[in-house]
Design a protein around this motif. Structure first.
Motif, PDB file in Angstrom:
ATOM      1  N   UNK A  39      40.158  18.532 -32.923  1.00  0.00           N
ATOM      2  CA  UNK A  39      39.471  18.405 -33.838  1.00  0.00           C
ATOM      3  C   UNK A  39      37.763  19.103 -33.609  1.00  0.00           C
ATOM      4  N   UNK A  40      37.380  19.635 -34.687  1.00  0.00           N
ATOM      5  CA  UNK A  40      36.198  20.019 -34.689  1.00  0.00           C
ATOM      6  C   UNK A  40      35.057  18.950 -34.706  1.00  0.00           C
ATOM      7  N   UNK A  41      35.145  18.137 -35.705  1.00  0.00           N
ATOM      8  CA  UNK A  41      34.119  17.232 -35.722  1.00  0.00           C
ATOM      9  C   UNK A  41      34.762  15.760 -35.131  1.00  0.00           C
ATOM     10  N   UNK A  42      34.307  15.200 -34.221  1.00  0.00           N
ATOM     11  CA  UNK A  42      34.767  14.075 -33.496  1.00  0.00           C
ATOM     12  C   UNK A  42      33.620  13.110 -33.471  1.00  0.00           C
ATOM     13  N   UNK A  43      34.065  11.998 -33.992  1.00  0.00           N
ATOM     14  CA  UNK A  43      33.009  10.946 -33.939  1.00  0.00           C
ATOM     15  C   UNK A  43      33.112  10.064 -32.648  1.00  0.00           C
ATOM     16  N   UNK A  44      34.513   9.711 -31.982  1.00  0.00           N
ATOM     17  CA  UNK A  44      34.682   9.280 -30.987  1.00  0.00           C
ATOM     18  C   UNK A  44      36.167   9.470 -30.612  1.00  0.00           C
ATOM     19  N   UNK A  45      36.397   8.901 -29.397  1.00  0.00           N
ATOM     20  CA  UNK A  45      37.849   8.965 -28.839  1.00  0.00           C
ATOM     21  C   UNK A  45      38.944   8.276 -29.619  1.00  0.00           C
ATOM     22  N   UNK A  46      38.461   7.201 -30.244  1.00  0.00           N
ATOM     23  CA  UNK A  46      39.197   6.511 -31.181  1.00  0.00           C
ATOM     24  C   UNK A  46      39.974   7.241 -32.312  1.00  0.00           C
ATOM     25  N   UNK A  47      38.861   8.115 -32.718  1.00  0.00           N
ATOM     26  CA  UNK A  47      39.241   9.056 -33.885  1.00  0.00           C
ATOM     27  C   UNK A  47      40.660   9.914 -33.533  1.00  0.00           C
ATOM     28  N   UNK A  48      40.489  10.349 -32.076  1.00  0.00           N
ATOM     29  CA  UNK A  48      41.447  11.400 -31.648  1.00  0.00           C
ATOM     30  C   UNK A  48      42.711  10.607 -31.495  1.00  0.00           C
ATOM     31  N   UNK A  49      42.577   9.471 -31.182  1.00  0.00           N
ATOM     32  CA  UNK A  49      44.036   8.623 -30.588  1.00  0.00           C
ATOM     33  C   UNK A  49      44.536   8.209 -32.106  1.00  0.00           C
ATOM     34  N   UNK A  50      43.823   7.898 -33.162  1.00  0.00           N
ATOM     35  CA  UNK A  50      44.314   7.643 -34.468  1.00  0.00           C
ATOM     36  C   UNK A  50      45.102   9.013 -34.736  1.00  0.00           C
ATOM     37  N   UNK A  51      44.491  10.118 -34.594  1.00  0.00           N
ATOM     38  CA  UNK A  51      45.276  11.343 -34.986  1.00  0.00           C
ATOM     39  C   UNK A  51      46.794  11.467 -34.182  1.00  0.00           C
ATOM     40  N   UNK A  52      46.612  11.101 -33.033  1.00  0.00           N
ATOM     41  CA  UNK A  52      48.032  10.847 -32.107  1.00  0.00           C
ATOM     42  C   UNK A  52      48.654  10.132 -32.590  1.00  0.00           C
ATOM     43  N   UNK A  53      48.524   8.914 -32.885  1.00  0.00           N
ATOM     44  CA  UNK A  53      49.333   7.960 -33.612  1.00  0.00           C
ATOM     45  C   UNK A  53      49.943   8.420 -34.821  1.00  0.00           C
ATOM     46  N   UNK A  54      49.328   8.976 -35.676  1.00  0.00           N
ATOM     47  CA  UNK A  54      49.694   9.564 -36.995  1.00  0.00           C
ATOM     48  C   UNK A  54      50.603  10.718 -36.719  1.00  0.00           C
ATOM     49  N   UNK A  55      50.535  11.698 -35.842  1.00  0.00           N
ATOM     50  CA  UNK A  55      51.299  12.507 -35.249  1.00  0.00           C
ATOM     51  C   UNK A  55      52.695  11.924 -34.957  1.00  0.00           C
ATOM     52  N   UNK A  56      52.458  11.003 -34.032  1.00  0.00           N
ATOM     53  CA  UNK A  56      53.700  10.441 -33.391  1.00  0.00           C
ATOM     54  C   UNK A  56      54.573   9.813 -34.419  1.00  0.00           C
ATOM     55  N   UNK A  57      53.816   9.114 -35.664  1.00  0.00           N
ATOM     56  CA  UNK A  57      54.615   8.659 -36.924  1.00  0.00           C
ATOM     57  C   UNK A  57      55.279   9.636 -37.479  1.00  0.00           C
ATOM     58  N   UNK A  58      54.869  10.824 -37.599  1.00  0.00           N
ATOM     59  CA  UNK A  58      55.648  11.749 -38.186  1.00  0.00           C
ATOM     60  C   UNK A  58      56.908  12.305 -37.418  1.00  0.00           C
ATOM     61  N   UNK A  59      56.730  12.480 -36.097  1.00  0.00           N
ATOM     62  CA  UNK A  59      57.825  12.714 -35.026  1.00  0.00           C
ATOM     63  C   UNK A  59      58.780  11.688 -34.925  1.00  0.00           C
TER      64      UNK A  59
END
Length: 99
Positions: A39-59
């Motif tokens: 991510x270009x604009x990160x607020x905190x690590x939780x935001x990245x973990x949410x992105x990972x969970x969303x990607x996992x849900x797609x896979x």
């Protein structure tokens, strides 16, 4: 001269128009994936973990297990003008739930 200016402007626009977040997944084995979020604009690590969970849900359409082996990696986001001052990236693995 006008072509040089137009080319420079186009290059500037292309550098600024990057998708955010950049999501990538590699299949390690059946139902087992390595996921990367950048991510270009990160607020905190939780935001990245949410992105990972969303990607996992797609896979994993039948559901994803817990994220495993979560680790920060160097971000590849950024441009010539440096507008990605708070970039960040995470890598993790996930196993899909069986039916």
């Amino acid at each position: 001269m006008k072509r040089v200016v137009a080319g420079a402007l186009l290059l500037l626009l292309l550098c600024a128009c990057r998708s955010d977040p950049a999501l990538h997944s590699d299949r390690i084995a059946p139902g087992h994936y390595r996921l990367v979020v950048d991510r270009c604009h990160v607020i905190d690590q939780r935001q990245l973990e949410q992105d990972l969970r969303a990607l996992a849900g797609k896979q994993c359409p039948d559901g994803a297990g817990a994220l495993e082996a979560v680790q920060p990696i160097p971000s590849r986001q950024g441009t010539l003008l440096g507008e990605c001052l708070r970039s960040g990236a995470l890598r993790a693995e996930v196993r899909c739930k069986a039916r």
